[in-house]
Design an enzyme around this catalytic site. Sequence first.
Site, short mmCIF file in Angstrom:
data_model
loop_
_atom_site.label_atom_id
_atom_site.label_comp_id
_atom_site.label_asym_id
_atom_site.label_seq_id
_atom_site.Cartn_x
_atom_site.Cartn_y
_atom_site.Cartn_z
N ILE A 468 -21.20 -17.77 -20.20
CA ILE A 468 -20.31 -18.12 -21.31
C ILE A 468 -20.98 -19.15 -22.22
O ILE A 468 -20.32 -19.89 -22.93
CB ILE A 468 -18.96 -18.64 -20.79
CG1 ILE A 468 -19.14 -19.88 -19.90
CG2 ILE A 468 -18.26 -17.55 -19.99
CD1 ILE A 468 -17.80 -20.56 -19.53
N GLY A 469 -22.31 -19.16 -22.15
CA GLY A 469 -23.06 -20.16 -22.89
C GLY A 469 -23.72 -21.16 -21.96
O GLY A 469 -24.46 -22.04 -22.36
N ALA A 512 -23.43 -21.56 -11.45
CA ALA A 512 -24.88 -21.58 -11.24
C ALA A 512 -25.23 -21.78 -9.78
O ALA A 512 -26.03 -21.02 -9.20
CB ALA A 512 -25.51 -22.69 -12.09
N GLN A 625 -25.80 -28.18 -21.58
CA GLN A 625 -24.48 -28.33 -20.97
C GLN A 625 -24.01 -29.77 -21.06
O GLN A 625 -22.84 -30.05 -21.33
CB GLN A 625 -24.53 -27.89 -19.50
CG GLN A 625 -24.65 -26.39 -19.32
CD GLN A 625 -23.40 -25.67 -19.76
OE1 GLN A 625 -22.37 -25.72 -19.10
NE2 GLN A 625 -23.46 -25.03 -20.89
N GLU A 692 -19.43 -29.43 -16.62
CA GLU A 692 -18.28 -30.24 -17.01
C GLU A 692 -18.53 -31.75 -16.96
O GLU A 692 -17.80 -32.53 -17.55
CB GLU A 692 -17.09 -29.90 -16.10
CG GLU A 692 -16.71 -28.44 -16.20
CD GLU A 692 -15.73 -28.00 -15.13
OE1 GLU A 692 -14.71 -27.40 -15.47
OE2 GLU A 692 -15.98 -28.24 -13.94
#
Lengths: 732, 177
Positions: A468-469, A512, A625, A692
């Site tokens: 999703i990127g 991942a 990220q 996140e």
Amino acid sequence: MSATYDAPDRRNLLDHMRQGVIGKPLDRPEGPLKVTGRAPYAAEYDLPRCAEGVLVGARVSNGRVTAIHRDEVSAMPGVLGVFADPAMLRRPAQGGAGKAPAQDVTQVDYKGQPVALVVAETFEQATAAAKALRIDYEDSSDSAHFDPDAAGVEPPKKPTDLGDLEAAMRDAPHHVDLIFRTEGHASAAMEPHAAIAAWDGGELTLHGSFQMVAYNVPELAASLGVDPARVRIVSPYVGGGFGSKLGISHDAVAAAVAARELGRPVRVVLTRQQVFESVIRRSETRQRLRLACDETGRLVGLGHEARVSNLPDEKFAEPVTQATKFLYAGDNRRLAVQVTRVARLTAGSVRAPGEAVGMQALEAAMDELAETAGIDPIALRKRNLPDKAPGEGIPFSSRTLVEALDRGAAAFGWDRRHARPCQTREGEWWIGMGVASAARVNMLAPAEARVRLHPDGRVEVESDQTDIGTGSYAILGQIAAEMLGSPIDRVTVALGDSRLPPGAGSGGSFGAASTGSAVLRACEAIRAELSSRLGVAAEELTLQDGLARGGNRSDTLVGLLGGDMLEETGRIEPGRTGKDYSQATYGAFFCEVAVNAFTAETRIRRMTGAFGFGRVLNAKTARSQCLGGMVWGIGSALTEALQFDLRDGHLVNHDLAGYHVPVHRDVPALDVILLEERDAVASPLQAKGVGELGICGAAGAVANAIYNACGVRPYRFPMTPDTLLDQMPDPF
Amino acid sequence: MPDTPQARLVVNGTPRSFAGDPRRTLLDFLRLDLGLTGTKKGCDHGQCGACTVIVNGRRINACLSLVAMHDGDDVTTIEGLGSPEALSALQRAFVTHDGFQCGYCTPGQICSATAMLDELRAGWPSVVTEGLSGPSDPSDDELRERMSGNLCRCGAYSNIIAAIREVLQTEPREASA
Ligand code: FES
Ligand code: FES
């Protein structure tokens, strides 16, 4: 090998490989497709005879649909049908549900909830008919609650109560007792939710935009009442998710229902407004932080209590105190999350559920405690790192918080900060610096991946894992290339198709490490076969650039394969390592802000983040990220707030003009430091999640910098000028 | 139904014609009629920049424009700037600097940046420029201001600016397609 990850795999296989691609900042393999507009997203498949569907949202806040005046629109040009099927979704599925969410659109739970689908030959015709469609309702808004401050709260689920927090607060020499509020957030992924459904006999193919395909298939199948084996989801490119595409939403089921009825493909794309109004929101929160420390700054009491909201019957409650549980010491503790029920759209996972809003309040409170106790804010944090997870008594798998604080401080130039506020002024701007810790829970999720080593040495990796990127295409290829000694350009990765083995999906930062571990295990099985063919022990086998060596033997990979294709499926499932250790990723944020002395507008001037999340699988995508997370932190700090009308629960700022995500000019050059770490407890890759962490505490650093700049303590996020203005010091 | 409007336009060098629903936007014409789905729909309301294309050398939001208004126009979309085998300088720089994550805002960012570099070369000032003659040596803040109509929810901003800066510095006179 058992799939369950019960004991840490300390062999650290990847560091013993020779290809030298793991961790390297390689470009994304799908990059050329994305930058030239050739990567197809959900709505972009050209199916013959595809009809266009547009959803219609409820005009009442609570109640029932009593009549749909189909006849009035069915004669409009191009209209093919108006659908309000019982299968259609009232609410989206929560992340990882794997079953049908709330259906039956005759019931209205919140304003804007889809209640019907209009399908026509063209998008313009469907849009016009959807606007014209008249629907009658029985309005029971009077009995619904719209204001979380006015509705009652449910008792907390599984609160933490240790020792006597009240006494600790009373007796400690220093304490703070603070109330913070954070506004709701939207994921606002740039690609709106979209689906194209096509039936072939009883088989459904759905092009959709999803994060967790292996869960989305059963969600869709159950919603439609069909066998999951007859549902295929294709989702190779996803234009961002951030939680909002964890579960299926209105578009997918509506498209499938209409396509089945009409006997032709149907595309349904949510409008931007419908995405805001009906998919997923992060709940607003009200948080009470109580911190008490002794003269040396050691925490003796820690309270973090939050109130969040959701629709009736939703189990999800923003887990605000998730990181507070393990981050800092303090024997006397109370942690609790309580839910209040309001008629607003479904609350669920938005990037870093829990920590995204909990950490910023905790870290702002820590800053205030440091000042109250006269202790350096970094020293206060370091002084309070527990030996074992408080209350649970289990060890930490690894923790880079001290290193992150030290390296971040050095890179940022923290020593130039004045301890007292209002010390630096440039023209009409107050300048200040702030620090905050970052922390986010880490977890594995069940995952499978298939790896094929072709007779010519080409490697194929396959999983329904999504990208999703996040960089899944890049990192899964790098793991396979490293393990099989293959040049990276000989590896292809296929993702996002439910016909492929079920990966973990993209959520909770687990994609991942989980799907990557499955790839690693598949490669390990292939290596076992190769080592036996070479006649050496598995540990002795070295694979590099298509050559196999071991002991005093060597051969080309192609020679060893001898025309055979080797294919293995690797699996991992969470096991005892998840229970025996406290697993989290850690980091630190440093931020410099300018606060306008006259308007109280805040601009971020610089921001540094240092992050430790186990092995870095690709330094380029991992850094991205982190950057993305920090940008979300800036949004959460300064601009992002869902604004609901307290009279009827409708979302007022339901688009990108009203809901302000950071734009280029809001984001200065961001500095990211990746801390190398190996965490065998977390996964066989020694890797943890990174998607996140970059948000978790970031807005706290901004809040602390604002205080350092102008002497105003912010207690409301986002820290818009109006929340600060009346306390600003005399600008002259 | 009013008279069917007609338009003849050139898209990425190929003559195209439109005759149909007057409500059709340039964006939907590109995506649905021509199958040029590289131009993205993020909001359909001029709020995100995902639909940015270059019309007669200037960047516009294709969602805010009806195709019927483009008779005689020359339109360049992301597909016209380069292909996976032959990337434009900006497309290449976006890949090497990781100026994207999900990739959905990316065609808009690249079309926007392509035209923005031409605006800089032409000496157009922006709200952050000192004076009215345009910046001779644009700062990162100058680039950020000029790119602020293109949202990126993945937060790739730092890398996007790095990619644009690289192209600005290495190919200062590159003309846009
Ligand atoms: S789709 Fe045109 S600006 Fe968003
Ligand atoms: S790359 Fe995802 S929105 Fe920009």
